[in-house]
Write a protein that holds these residues in place. Structure first.
Motif, PDB file in Angstrom:
ATOM      1  N   GLU A   6     -11.079  -4.024   8.924  1.00  0.00           N
ATOM      2  CA  GLU A   6      -9.977  -3.488   8.363  1.00  0.00           C
ATOM      3  C   GLU A   6      -9.496  -4.565   7.461  1.00  0.00           C
ATOM      4  OE1 GLU A   6     -11.901  -7.151  11.036  1.00  0.00           O
ATOM      5  OE2 GLU A   6     -11.844  -5.151  11.366  1.00  0.00           O
ATOM      6  N   LYS A   7      -9.815  -5.305   6.697  1.00  0.00           N
ATOM      7  CA  LYS A   7     -10.127  -6.634   5.382  1.00  0.00           C
ATOM      8  C   LYS A   7      -9.875  -5.369   4.675  1.00  0.00           C
ATOM      9  CE  LYS A   7     -11.105 -10.715   6.829  1.00  0.00           C
ATOM     10  NZ  LYS A   7     -12.538 -11.862   6.659  1.00  0.00           N
ATOM     11  N   VAL A   8     -10.601  -3.657   4.541  1.00  0.00           N
ATOM     12  CA  VAL A   8     -11.341  -2.629   3.573  1.00  0.00           C
ATOM     13  C   VAL A   8      -9.427  -2.038   3.103  1.00  0.00           C
ATOM     14  CG1 VAL A   8     -12.315  -0.996   2.875  1.00  0.00           C
ATOM     15  CG2 VAL A   8     -13.515  -3.293   3.430  1.00  0.00           C
ATOM     16  N   ALA A   9      -9.018  -2.205   4.253  1.00  0.00           N
ATOM     17  CA  ALA A   9      -7.924  -1.464   4.626  1.00  0.00           C
ATOM     18  C   ALA A   9      -6.407  -1.964   4.548  1.00  0.00           C
ATOM     19  CB  ALA A   9      -7.913  -0.613   6.639  1.00  0.00           C
ATOM     20  N   PHE A  10      -6.777  -3.973   4.537  1.00  0.00           N
ATOM     21  CA  PHE A  10      -5.574  -4.622   3.229  1.00  0.00           C
ATOM     22  C   PHE A  10      -5.627  -4.816   2.408  1.00  0.00           C
ATOM     23  CE2 PHE A  10      -4.434  -8.322   2.253  1.00  0.00           C
ATOM     24  CZ  PHE A  10      -2.693  -8.264   3.036  1.00  0.00           C
ATOM     25  N   TYR A  11      -7.113  -4.223   1.651  1.00  0.00           N
ATOM     26  CA  TYR A  11      -6.632  -4.648   0.477  1.00  0.00           C
ATOM     27  C   TYR A  11      -6.606  -3.102  -0.583  1.00  0.00           C
ATOM     28  CZ  TYR A  11      -9.633  -9.308   1.207  1.00  0.00           C
ATOM     29  OH  TYR A  11      -9.605  -9.842   1.571  1.00  0.00           O
ATOM     30  N   ALA A  12      -7.105  -2.005   0.456  1.00  0.00           N
ATOM     31  CA  ALA A  12      -6.459  -0.462   0.077  1.00  0.00           C
ATOM     32  C   ALA A  12      -5.322  -0.414   0.100  1.00  0.00           C
ATOM     33  CB  ALA A  12      -7.404   0.982   0.948  1.00  0.00           C
ATOM     34  N   GLY A  13      -5.099  -0.851   1.057  1.00  0.00           N
ATOM     35  CA  GLY A  13      -3.150  -0.866   1.390  1.00  0.00           C
ATOM     36  C   GLY A  13      -2.146  -1.777   0.624  1.00  0.00           C
ATOM     37  N   ILE A  14      -2.661  -2.514  -0.202  1.00  0.00           N
ATOM     38  CA  ILE A  14      -1.925  -3.200  -0.662  1.00  0.00           C
ATOM     39  C   ILE A  14      -2.246  -2.060  -2.847  1.00  0.00           C
ATOM     40  CG2 ILE A  14      -1.892  -4.966  -2.193  1.00  0.00           C
ATOM     41  CD1 ILE A  14      -0.620  -6.228  -0.060  1.00  0.00           C
ATOM     42  N   GLY A  15      -3.652  -2.059  -2.690  1.00  0.00           N
ATOM     43  CA  GLY A  15      -3.783  -1.213  -4.188  1.00  0.00           C
ATOM     44  C   GLY A  15      -2.909  -0.198  -3.925  1.00  0.00           C
ATOM     45  N   VAL A  16      -2.834   0.465  -2.815  1.00  0.00           N
ATOM     46  CA  VAL A  16      -1.954   1.846  -2.700  1.00  0.00           C
ATOM     47  C   VAL A  16      -0.557   1.199  -3.218  1.00  0.00           C
ATOM     48  CG1 VAL A  16      -1.314   3.731  -1.435  1.00  0.00           C
ATOM     49  CG2 VAL A  16      -2.944   3.328  -1.146  1.00  0.00           C
ATOM     50  N   LEU A  17      -0.090   0.857  -2.535  1.00  0.00           N
ATOM     51  CA  LEU A  17       1.284   0.004  -2.962  1.00  0.00           C
ATOM     52  C   LEU A  17       1.855  -0.309  -4.151  1.00  0.00           C
ATOM     53  CD1 LEU A  17       1.804  -2.517   0.490  1.00  0.00           C
ATOM     54  CD2 LEU A  17       3.277  -0.016  -0.073  1.00  0.00           C
ATOM     55  N   ALA A  18       0.750  -0.932  -4.758  1.00  0.00           N
ATOM     56  CA  ALA A  18       0.815  -0.984  -6.172  1.00  0.00           C
ATOM     57  C   ALA A  18       0.404   0.286  -6.831  1.00  0.00           C
ATOM     58  CB  ALA A  18      -0.097  -2.376  -6.702  1.00  0.00           C
ATOM     59  N   ALA A  19      -0.280   0.859  -7.361  1.00  0.00           N
ATOM     60  CA  ALA A  19      -0.068   2.033  -7.416  1.00  0.00           C
ATOM     61  C   ALA A  19       0.996   3.148  -7.363  1.00  0.00           C
ATOM     62  CB  ALA A  19      -1.606   2.896  -7.112  1.00  0.00           C
ATOM     63  N   LEU A  20       1.773   2.581  -6.229  1.00  0.00           N
ATOM     64  CA  LEU A  20       2.622   3.841  -6.150  1.00  0.00           C
ATOM     65  C   LEU A  20       3.939   3.022  -6.168  1.00  0.00           C
ATOM     66  CD1 LEU A  20       2.087   5.108  -2.807  1.00  0.00           C
ATOM     67  CD2 LEU A  20       1.652   6.525  -4.818  1.00  0.00           C
ATOM     68  N   GLY A  21       4.499   1.710  -6.889  1.00  0.00           N
ATOM     69  CA  GLY A  21       4.729   0.970  -7.646  1.00  0.00           C
ATOM     70  C   GLY A  21       5.431   0.428  -6.827  1.00  0.00           C
ATOM     71  N   LEU A  22       5.220   0.790  -6.084  1.00  0.00           N
ATOM     72  CA  LEU A  22       6.757   0.326  -4.472  1.00  0.00           C
ATOM     73  C   LEU A  22       6.525  -1.139  -4.612  1.00  0.00           C
ATOM     74  CD1 LEU A  22       5.718   2.705  -1.350  1.00  0.00           C
ATOM     75  CD2 LEU A  22       7.878   2.173  -2.948  1.00  0.00           C
ATOM     76  N   VAL A  23       5.295  -2.037  -4.822  1.00  0.00           N
ATOM     77  CA  VAL A  23       4.962  -3.774  -5.634  1.00  0.00           C
ATOM     78  C   VAL A  23       4.306  -4.000  -7.033  1.00  0.00           C
ATOM     79  CG1 VAL A  23       3.285  -5.682  -4.316  1.00  0.00           C
ATOM     80  CG2 VAL A  23       4.027  -3.300  -2.389  1.00  0.00           C
ATOM     81  N   GLU A  24       5.088  -4.973  -7.753  1.00  0.00           N
ATOM     82  CA  GLU A  24       3.758  -4.896  -9.146  1.00  0.00           C
ATOM     83  C   GLU A  24       3.063  -5.478  -8.313  1.00  0.00           C
ATOM     84  OE1 GLU A  24       6.044  -4.811 -11.725  1.00  0.00           O
ATOM     85  OE2 GLU A  24       7.736  -3.251 -10.389  1.00  0.00           O
ATOM     86  N   TRP A  25       1.903  -5.252  -9.936  1.00  0.00           N
ATOM     87  CA  TRP A  25       0.845  -5.460 -10.274  1.00  0.00           C
ATOM     88  C   TRP A  25       0.839  -6.673  -9.437  1.00  0.00           C
ATOM     89  CZ3 TRP A  25      -2.991  -2.715  -8.614  1.00  0.00           C
ATOM     90  CH2 TRP A  25      -2.928  -1.605  -8.952  1.00  0.00           C
ATOM     91  N   PRO A  26       0.806  -7.970 -10.340  1.00  0.00           N
ATOM     92  CA  PRO A  26       0.696  -9.366  -9.960  1.00  0.00           C
ATOM     93  C   PRO A  26       1.655  -9.135  -9.000  1.00  0.00           C
ATOM     94  CG  PRO A  26       2.557  -9.098 -12.274  1.00  0.00           C
ATOM     95  CD  PRO A  26       2.364  -8.006 -11.907  1.00  0.00           C
ATOM     96  N   ILE A  27       2.284  -9.228  -7.886  1.00  0.00           N
ATOM     97  CA  ILE A  27       2.118  -9.001  -6.520  1.00  0.00           C
ATOM     98  C   ILE A  27       1.722  -9.416  -5.994  1.00  0.00           C
ATOM     99  CG2 ILE A  27       4.168  -9.393  -4.169  1.00  0.00           C
ATOM    100  CD1 ILE A  27       5.473 -10.996  -7.161  1.00  0.00           C
ATOM    101  N   ALA A  28       1.298  -7.859  -6.041  1.00  0.00           N
ATOM    102  CA  ALA A  28      -0.131  -7.268  -5.448  1.00  0.00           C
ATOM    103  C   ALA A  28      -1.176  -8.572  -5.288  1.00  0.00           C
ATOM    104  CB  ALA A  28      -0.287  -5.573  -5.416  1.00  0.00           C
ATOM    105  N   LEU A  29      -2.019  -8.514  -6.480  1.00  0.00           N
ATOM    106  CA  LEU A  29      -2.614  -9.071  -7.024  1.00  0.00           C
ATOM    107  C   LEU A  29      -3.061 -11.055  -6.424  1.00  0.00           C
ATOM    108  CD1 LEU A  29      -5.398 -10.269  -8.884  1.00  0.00           C
ATOM    109  CD2 LEU A  29      -3.959 -11.023 -10.294  1.00  0.00           C
ATOM    110  N   ILE A  30      -1.518 -10.862  -6.314  1.00  0.00           N
ATOM    111  CA  ILE A  30      -0.888 -13.127  -5.906  1.00  0.00           C
ATOM    112  C   ILE A  30      -1.161 -12.329  -3.732  1.00  0.00           C
ATOM    113  CG2 ILE A  30       0.692 -14.287  -5.014  1.00  0.00           C
ATOM    114  CD1 ILE A  30       1.570 -14.119  -7.879  1.00  0.00           C
ATOM    115  N   ILE A  31      -0.836 -11.434  -3.629  1.00  0.00           N
ATOM    116  CA  ILE A  31      -0.971 -11.792  -1.710  1.00  0.00           C
ATOM    117  C   ILE A  31      -2.862 -11.276  -1.759  1.00  0.00           C
ATOM    118  CG2 ILE A  31      -0.589  -9.599  -0.254  1.00  0.00           C
ATOM    119  CD1 ILE A  31       1.911  -9.220  -1.455  1.00  0.00           C
ATOM    120  N   THR A  32      -2.929 -10.712  -2.890  1.00  0.00           N
ATOM    121  CA  THR A  32      -4.751 -10.661  -2.121  1.00  0.00           C
ATOM    122  C   THR A  32      -5.713 -11.498  -2.529  1.00  0.00           C
ATOM    123  OG1 THR A  32      -4.628  -7.987  -2.919  1.00  0.00           O
ATOM    124  CG2 THR A  32      -6.353  -8.588  -3.172  1.00  0.00           C
TER     125      THR A  32
END
Length: 81
Positions: free
Chosen positions: A31-57
């Protein structure tokens, strides 16, 4: 520690895996891997900026570490009683 089976530890911490070059690496629970992968996908698609994704992770990792320390402390306190 009180009632901490290997399954319970792996559920919260992860599973140790031997990697030839790196040594022992802790793989987080699915479930944690899925969360991290989800954040990565959102950042890769540009829905979340990389710095925000990094801060969330980083915040998520730090919160998990604090939660585990707290649970371990409670378990040790219960053993002392």
């Amino acid at each position: 520690m009180a009632n901490l089976t290997p399954e319970a530890i792996h559920k919260y911490v992860g599973t140790p895996v031997q990697v030839p070059v790196l040594g022992t690496v802790i793989v987080p629970p699915p479930e944690k891997v899925a969360f991290y992968a989800g954040i990565g996908v959102l950042a890769a698609l540009g829905l979340v900026e990389w710095p925000i994704a990094l801060i969330i992770t980083v915040g998520h990792v730090l919160a998990d570490q604090q939660h585990f320390r707290l649970a371990r402390g409670v378990g040790e306190a219960l053993e002392a009683v």
